[in-house]
Scaffold this motif. Structure first.
Motif, PDB file in Angstrom:
ATOM      1  N   PRO A  64     -18.283  59.634   7.789  1.00  0.00           N
ATOM      2  CA  PRO A  64     -18.694  60.505   6.673  1.00  0.00           C
ATOM      3  C   PRO A  64     -20.097  61.082   6.837  1.00  0.00           C
ATOM      4  O   PRO A  64     -20.330  62.238   6.478  1.00  0.00           O
ATOM      5  N   GLU A  65     -21.020  60.288   7.396  1.00  0.00           N
ATOM      6  CA  GLU A  65     -22.399  60.783   7.535  1.00  0.00           C
ATOM      7  C   GLU A  65     -22.496  61.949   8.527  1.00  0.00           C
ATOM      8  O   GLU A  65     -23.442  62.747   8.472  1.00  0.00           O
ATOM      9  N   GLU A  66     -21.496  62.082   9.429  1.00  0.00           N
ATOM     10  CA  GLU A  66     -21.459  63.213  10.356  1.00  0.00           C
ATOM     11  C   GLU A  66     -20.563  64.328   9.830  1.00  0.00           C
ATOM     12  O   GLU A  66     -20.828  65.516  10.052  1.00  0.00           O
ATOM     13  N   LEU A  67     -19.501  63.951   9.144  1.00  0.00           N
ATOM     14  CA  LEU A  67     -18.533  64.924   8.637  1.00  0.00           C
ATOM     15  C   LEU A  67     -19.105  65.752   7.487  1.00  0.00           C
ATOM     16  O   LEU A  67     -18.896  66.972   7.422  1.00  0.00           O
ATOM     17  N   ILE A  68     -19.834  65.103   6.581  1.00  0.00           N
ATOM     18  CA  ILE A  68     -20.323  65.790   5.379  1.00  0.00           C
ATOM     19  C   ILE A  68     -21.213  66.999   5.706  1.00  0.00           C
ATOM     20  O   ILE A  68     -21.045  68.069   5.110  1.00  0.00           O
ATOM     21  N   PRO A  69     -22.179  66.899   6.647  1.00  0.00           N
ATOM     22  CA  PRO A  69     -22.970  68.096   6.978  1.00  0.00           C
ATOM     23  C   PRO A  69     -22.125  69.243   7.528  1.00  0.00           C
ATOM     24  O   PRO A  69     -22.441  70.418   7.301  1.00  0.00           O
ATOM     25  N   VAL A  70     -21.037  68.919   8.247  1.00  0.00           N
ATOM     26  CA  VAL A  70     -20.146  69.962   8.769  1.00  0.00           C
ATOM     27  C   VAL A  70     -19.423  70.645   7.608  1.00  0.00           C
ATOM     28  O   VAL A  70     -19.288  71.873   7.578  1.00  0.00           O
ATOM     29  N   LEU A  71     -18.959  69.846   6.652  1.00  0.00           N
ATOM     30  CA  LEU A  71     -18.321  70.413   5.460  1.00  0.00           C
ATOM     31  C   LEU A  71     -19.299  71.303   4.691  1.00  0.00           C
ATOM     32  O   LEU A  71     -18.945  72.395   4.235  1.00  0.00           O
ATOM     33  N   CYS A  74     -19.769  74.895   5.891  1.00  0.00           N
ATOM     34  CA  CYS A  74     -18.748  75.870   5.471  1.00  0.00           C
ATOM     35  C   CYS A  74     -19.158  76.537   4.157  1.00  0.00           C
ATOM     36  O   CYS A  74     -18.985  77.752   3.976  1.00  0.00           O
ATOM     37  N   ILE A  75     -19.697  75.740   3.248  1.00  0.00           N
ATOM     38  CA  ILE A  75     -20.178  76.279   1.970  1.00  0.00           C
ATOM     39  C   ILE A  75     -21.375  77.205   2.211  1.00  0.00           C
ATOM     40  O   ILE A  75     -21.490  78.271   1.598  1.00  0.00           O
ATOM     41  N   ASP A  76     -22.246  76.802   3.133  1.00  0.00           N
ATOM     42  CA  ASP A  76     -23.418  77.626   3.467  1.00  0.00           C
ATOM     43  C   ASP A  76     -22.984  78.956   4.081  1.00  0.00           C
ATOM     44  O   ASP A  76     -23.606  80.000   3.833  1.00  0.00           O
ATOM     45  N   LEU A  77     -21.921  78.912   4.895  1.00  0.00           N
ATOM     46  CA  LEU A  77     -21.408  80.141   5.511  1.00  0.00           C
ATOM     47  C   LEU A  77     -20.912  81.113   4.444  1.00  0.00           C
ATOM     48  O   LEU A  77     -21.206  82.308   4.497  1.00  0.00           O
ATOM     49  N   ASN A  78     -20.179  80.601   3.468  1.00  0.00           N
ATOM     50  CA  ASN A  78     -19.674  81.452   2.390  1.00  0.00           C
ATOM     51  C   ASN A  78     -20.828  82.091   1.609  1.00  0.00           C
ATOM     52  O   ASN A  78     -20.786  83.272   1.265  1.00  0.00           O
ATOM     53  N   ALA A  79     -21.870  81.292   1.357  1.00  0.00           N
ATOM     54  CA  ALA A  79     -23.046  81.803   0.632  1.00  0.00           C
ATOM     55  C   ALA A  79     -23.743  82.903   1.436  1.00  0.00           C
ATOM     56  O   ALA A  79     -24.172  83.919   0.882  1.00  0.00           O
ATOM     57  N   ALA A  80     -23.840  82.701   2.761  1.00  0.00           N
ATOM     58  CA  ALA A  80     -24.489  83.700   3.620  1.00  0.00           C
ATOM     59  C   ALA A  80     -23.656  84.983   3.687  1.00  0.00           C
ATOM     60  O   ALA A  80     -24.197  86.095   3.710  1.00  0.00           O
ATOM     61  N   TYR A  81     -22.347  84.813   3.725  1.00  0.00           N
ATOM     62  CA  TYR A  81     -21.409  85.949   3.746  1.00  0.00           C
ATOM     63  C   TYR A  81     -21.579  86.804   2.492  1.00  0.00           C
ATOM     64  O   TYR A  81     -21.717  88.032   2.561  1.00  0.00           O
ATOM     65  N   ARG A 111     -10.459  83.822  -1.733  1.00  0.00           N
ATOM     66  CA  ARG A 111      -9.866  82.748  -0.926  1.00  0.00           C
ATOM     67  C   ARG A 111     -10.937  81.818  -0.369  1.00  0.00           C
ATOM     68  O   ARG A 111     -10.757  80.593  -0.334  1.00  0.00           O
ATOM     69  N   PHE A 112     -12.053  82.404   0.065  1.00  0.00           N
ATOM     70  CA  PHE A 112     -13.137  81.587   0.621  1.00  0.00           C
ATOM     71  C   PHE A 112     -13.746  80.705  -0.468  1.00  0.00           C
ATOM     72  O   PHE A 112     -14.080  79.533  -0.237  1.00  0.00           O
ATOM     73  N   ASP A 113     -13.904  81.262  -1.674  1.00  0.00           N
ATOM     74  CA  ASP A 113     -14.431  80.470  -2.796  1.00  0.00           C
ATOM     75  C   ASP A 113     -13.505  79.295  -3.104  1.00  0.00           C
ATOM     76  O   ASP A 113     -13.959  78.175  -3.368  1.00  0.00           O
ATOM     77  N   LEU A 114     -12.197  79.566  -3.086  1.00  0.00           N
ATOM     78  CA  LEU A 114     -11.202  78.516  -3.345  1.00  0.00           C
ATOM     79  C   LEU A 114     -11.280  77.431  -2.264  1.00  0.00           C
ATOM     80  O   LEU A 114     -11.228  76.230  -2.562  1.00  0.00           O
ATOM     81  N   PHE A 115     -11.408  77.857  -1.026  1.00  0.00           N
ATOM     82  CA  PHE A 115     -11.538  76.915   0.092  1.00  0.00           C
ATOM     83  C   PHE A 115     -12.798  76.060  -0.070  1.00  0.00           C
ATOM     84  O   PHE A 115     -12.773  74.844   0.141  1.00  0.00           O
ATOM     85  N   CYS A 116     -13.896  76.696  -0.470  1.00  0.00           N
ATOM     86  CA  CYS A 116     -15.165  75.972  -0.624  1.00  0.00           C
ATOM     87  C   CYS A 116     -15.124  74.984  -1.788  1.00  0.00           C
ATOM     88  O   CYS A 116     -15.789  73.940  -1.742  1.00  0.00           O
ATOM     89  N   ARG A 117     -14.341  75.302  -2.814  1.00  0.00           N
ATOM     90  CA  ARG A 117     -14.177  74.336  -3.906  1.00  0.00           C
ATOM     91  C   ARG A 117     -13.484  73.073  -3.397  1.00  0.00           C
ATOM     92  O   ARG A 117     -13.829  71.953  -3.792  1.00  0.00           O
ATOM     93  N   ARG A 118     -12.484  73.258  -2.516  1.00  0.00           N
ATOM     94  CA  ARG A 118     -11.817  72.101  -1.909  1.00  0.00           C
ATOM     95  C   ARG A 118     -12.809  71.331  -1.030  1.00  0.00           C
ATOM     96  O   ARG A 118     -12.859  70.099  -1.064  1.00  0.00           O
ATOM     97  N   VAL A 119     -13.597  72.053  -0.251  1.00  0.00           N
ATOM     98  CA  VAL A 119     -14.586  71.417   0.630  1.00  0.00           C
ATOM     99  C   VAL A 119     -15.596  70.609  -0.192  1.00  0.00           C
ATOM    100  O   VAL A 119     -15.971  69.492   0.192  1.00  0.00           O
ATOM    101  N   SER A 120     -16.013  71.146  -1.337  1.00  0.00           N
ATOM    102  CA  SER A 120     -16.955  70.427  -2.210  1.00  0.00           C
ATOM    103  C   SER A 120     -16.361  69.103  -2.679  1.00  0.00           C
ATOM    104  O   SER A 120     -17.053  68.081  -2.746  1.00  0.00           O
TER     105      SER A 120
END
Length: 243
Positions: A64-71, A74-81, A111-120
């Protein structure tokens, strides 16, 4: 593309291009989540690629300590987009004679917002699991029943066999709510355990050490608020001791 290309001169065609870009971003996010360790090692071939996202439950391969920053990336990418979209839209508004950015944000980002809600939710899920795993590693006296109860809720959630990255499946969201209700009850037990530990310590210095230990482990809001309230008690007791 919008201001130069003839083919993308209509809003409908340009929106279609945006949707394709969004879908590819989501696909790349999924690939990166499932392959982040292979990517770090420079392995970009398809060989050895995970076929199912249930591998995320394997905390040896996906700590989890490695996976969470990767998740989170994805949220940061959506925000930058979204930020670049708004930047381009504003820039074109300052050029009133040129083509404007008049597209439906929901069609592009929905769709990206929906995906990011799942990622959160996955960040919350695996962050909570990491919290209780860390508690287990500290071998605190009398805490095993609480950890066992938490593990029971995790196993019940896993048995539902959800596709964790399938953000269109609403059953995950309903079961995640149930899981959080269970976790809240465990946190109530944990809070009582913490309170009892502080009651049994008379030394302010020892209490501060214990508080520091718990603060390093616990990150969920309910527990953090409970820990912060301990400082008021400790400072009050310290004042009495000085007096």
């Amino acid at each position: 593309i919008h201001t130069i290309a003839r083919y993308y001169s209509t809003n409908e065609r340009m929106t279609g291009l945006f949707v394709k870009i969004t879908n590819q971003m989501i696909n790349n996010c999924k690939f990166t989540i499932l392959n982040f360790r292979r990517i770090r090692r420079g392995e970009t071939d398809k060989k050895g690629q995970p076929q199912s996202d249930d591998v995320l439950w394997d905390h040896e391969k996906y700590p989890p300590e490695e996976l969470i920053p990767v998740l989170q990336s994805c949220i940061d990418l959506n925000a930058a987009y979204l930020k670049q979209y708004e930047f381009t839209k504003e820039r074109l508004m300052n050029m009133p004679k040129g083509k404007q950015f008049e597209f439906s944000p929901n069609a592009i980002f929905g769709r990206f917002d929906l995906f990011c809600r799942r990622v959160s939710k996955l960040i919350e899920l695996f962050g909570t699991i990491q919290q209780f795993r860390t508690l287990e590693q500290h071998n605190l006296e009398g805490i095993k029943p609480i950890l066992d109860t938490f593990e029971k809720y995790v196993n019940a959630f896993k048995k539902n066999m959800h596709k964790l990255l399938d953000y269109t499946n609403g059953t995950f969201d309903r079961d995640f709510v149930k899981f959080n209700v269970g976790v809240s009850s465990v946190e109530t037990e944990l809070q009582a355990y913490i309170d009892k530990n502080f009651e049994n310590i008379t030394s302010i210095e020892d209490s501060l050490k214990l508080l520091k230990k718990f603060k390093a482990i616990l990150h969920r809001d309910n527990l953090k608020n409970g820990l912060n309230s301990k400082y008021h008690i400790l400072f009050h007791n310290y004042g009495l001791e000085i007096h």
